[in-house]
Write a protein that holds these residues in place. Structure first.
Motif, PDB file in Angstrom:
ATOM      1  N   ARG A  17       1.055  -0.882  -0.207  1.00 17.11           N
ATOM      2  CA  ARG A  17      -0.173   0.078  -0.368  1.00 17.11           C
ATOM      3  C   ARG A  17       0.925   1.399   0.227  1.00 17.11           C
ATOM      4  O   ARG A  17       1.861   1.116   0.214  1.00 17.11           O
ATOM      5  N   PHE A  18       0.394   2.443  -0.440  1.00 13.35           N
ATOM      6  CA  PHE A  18       0.880   3.594  -1.013  1.00 13.35           C
ATOM      7  C   PHE A  18      -0.148   4.722  -0.228  1.00 13.35           C
ATOM      8  O   PHE A  18      -0.844   4.467   0.045  1.00 13.35           O
ATOM      9  N   ARG A  19       0.700   5.406   0.833  1.00 14.40           N
ATOM     10  CA  ARG A  19      -0.145   6.818   1.043  1.00 14.40           C
ATOM     11  C   ARG A  19      -0.199   8.078   0.112  1.00 14.40           C
ATOM     12  O   ARG A  19       1.163   8.029  -0.721  1.00 14.40           O
ATOM     13  N   MET A  20      -1.291   8.219  -0.324  1.00 18.63           N
ATOM     14  CA  MET A  20      -1.009   9.089  -1.466  1.00 18.63           C
ATOM     15  C   MET A  20      -0.998  10.709  -0.748  1.00 18.63           C
ATOM     16  O   MET A  20      -1.370  10.847   0.373  1.00 18.63           O
ATOM     17  N   LYS A  21      -0.947  11.603  -2.000  1.00 15.44           N
ATOM     18  CA  LYS A  21      -0.853  13.195  -1.032  1.00 15.44           C
ATOM     19  C   LYS A  21      -1.694  13.553  -0.529  1.00 15.44           C
ATOM     20  O   LYS A  21      -1.793  14.231   0.292  1.00 15.44           O
ATOM     21  N   ASN A  22      -2.990  13.459  -0.991  1.00 16.88           N
ATOM     22  CA  ASN A  22      -4.275  13.436   0.027  1.00 16.88           C
ATOM     23  C   ASN A  22      -4.793  12.971   0.170  1.00 16.88           C
ATOM     24  O   ASN A  22      -5.606  12.986   1.939  1.00 16.88           O
ATOM     25  N   GLY A  23      -4.048  11.680   1.712  1.00 14.91           N
ATOM     26  CA  GLY A  23      -3.702  10.757   2.601  1.00 14.91           C
ATOM     27  C   GLY A  23      -4.135  10.153   2.664  1.00 14.91           C
ATOM     28  O   GLY A  23      -4.496   8.588   3.939  1.00 14.91           O
ATOM     29  N   ARG A  24      -5.078   9.226   1.351  1.00 14.35           N
ATOM     30  CA  ARG A  24      -5.571   7.631   1.440  1.00 14.35           C
ATOM     31  C   ARG A  24      -5.124   6.934   1.750  1.00 14.35           C
ATOM     32  O   ARG A  24      -3.826   7.359   0.750  1.00 14.35           O
ATOM     33  N   TRP A  25      -4.886   5.285   1.158  1.00 12.50           N
ATOM     34  CA  TRP A  25      -4.061   4.597   0.739  1.00 12.50           C
ATOM     35  C   TRP A  25      -4.432   4.041  -0.710  1.00 12.50           C
ATOM     36  O   TRP A  25      -6.156   3.788  -0.512  1.00 12.50           O
ATOM     37  N   GLU A  26      -3.421   4.121  -1.091  1.00 10.04           N
ATOM     38  CA  GLU A  26      -3.716   3.605  -3.000  1.00 10.04           C
ATOM     39  C   GLU A  26      -3.165   1.733  -2.075  1.00 10.04           C
ATOM     40  O   GLU A  26      -2.379   1.769  -1.652  1.00 10.04           O
ATOM     41  N   TYR A  27      -3.905   0.857  -2.833  1.00  7.36           N
ATOM     42  CA  TYR A  27      -3.306  -0.639  -2.751  1.00  7.36           C
ATOM     43  C   TYR A  27      -3.021  -1.371  -3.894  1.00  7.36           C
ATOM     44  O   TYR A  27      -4.005  -1.090  -5.056  1.00  7.36           O
ATOM     45  N   HIS A  28      -2.285  -2.679  -3.933  1.00  3.90           N
ATOM     46  CA  HIS A  28      -1.549  -3.078  -5.383  1.00  3.90           C
ATOM     47  C   HIS A  28      -1.908  -4.625  -4.633  1.00  3.90           C
ATOM     48  O   HIS A  28      -0.991  -4.973  -3.721  1.00  3.90           O
ATOM     49  N   TYR A  29      -2.032  -5.211  -6.093  1.00  8.23           N
ATOM     50  CA  TYR A  29      -1.469  -7.044  -5.254  1.00  8.23           C
ATOM     51  C   TYR A  29      -0.333  -7.177  -7.094  1.00  8.23           C
ATOM     52  O   TYR A  29      -0.913  -7.172  -7.905  1.00  8.23           O
ATOM     53  N   LEU A  30       0.030  -8.297  -6.221  1.00  8.14           N
ATOM     54  CA  LEU A  30       0.478  -9.355  -7.771  1.00  8.14           C
ATOM     55  C   LEU A  30       1.183 -10.795  -7.412  1.00  8.14           C
ATOM     56  O   LEU A  30       1.204 -11.188  -6.171  1.00  8.14           O
ATOM     57  N   ALA A  31       0.803 -11.495  -7.941  1.00  7.08           N
ATOM     58  CA  ALA A  31       0.710 -12.890  -7.587  1.00  7.08           C
ATOM     59  C   ALA A  31       2.099 -13.068  -9.091  1.00  7.08           C
ATOM     60  O   ALA A  31       1.697 -12.945  -9.724  1.00  7.08           O
ATOM     61  N   ILE A  32       2.833 -14.423  -8.365  1.00  7.19           N
ATOM     62  CA  ILE A  32       3.755 -14.660  -9.189  1.00  7.19           C
ATOM     63  C   ILE A  32       3.258 -16.200  -9.504  1.00  7.19           C
ATOM     64  O   ILE A  32       3.024 -16.813  -8.147  1.00  7.19           O
ATOM     65  N   CYS A  33       3.316 -16.552 -10.333  1.00  4.45           N
ATOM     66  CA  CYS A  33       3.089 -17.948 -11.150  1.00  4.45           C
ATOM     67  C   CYS A  33       4.287 -18.332 -11.308  1.00  4.45           C
ATOM     68  O   CYS A  33       5.187 -18.124 -11.689  1.00  4.45           O
ATOM     69  N   ASP A  34       4.131 -20.285 -11.019  1.00  3.73           N
ATOM     70  CA  ASP A  34       5.342 -21.383 -11.982  1.00  3.73           C
ATOM     71  C   ASP A  34       5.323 -21.343 -13.369  1.00  3.73           C
ATOM     72  O   ASP A  34       6.295 -20.781 -13.437  1.00  3.73           O
ATOM     73  N   PHE A  35       4.775 -20.756 -13.828  1.00  2.00           N
ATOM     74  CA  PHE A  35       4.874 -20.806 -15.247  1.00  2.00           C
ATOM     75  C   PHE A  35       5.509 -19.090 -16.286  1.00  2.00           C
ATOM     76  O   PHE A  35       5.097 -18.596 -17.136  1.00  2.00           O
TER      77      PHE A  35
END
Length: 49
Positions: A17-35
């Motif tokens: 998560r990253f805190r944006m300039k307006n103070g709100r949180w922004e979330y990011h997700y990443l999956a790592i696959c074997d292939f």
């Protein structure tokens, strides 16, 4: 980042998560696959001192 869960295929899902300039949180997700073979080694910008 931390592993949030492991799905039914055994792939880890990372979340961060990253805190944006307006103070709100922004979330990011990443999956790592074997292939997934699109990863490359990154060359360091600077030599270790």
């Amino acid at each position: 980042m931390r592993i949030a869960r492991i799905d039914e295929y055994g792939s880890p899902w990372y979340t961060c998560r990253f805190r944006m300039k307006n103070g709100r949180w922004e979330y990011h997700y990443l999956a790592i696959c074997d292939f997934d073979n699109n990863w490359v080694r990154v060359k360091p910008r600077y030599k270790n001192l």
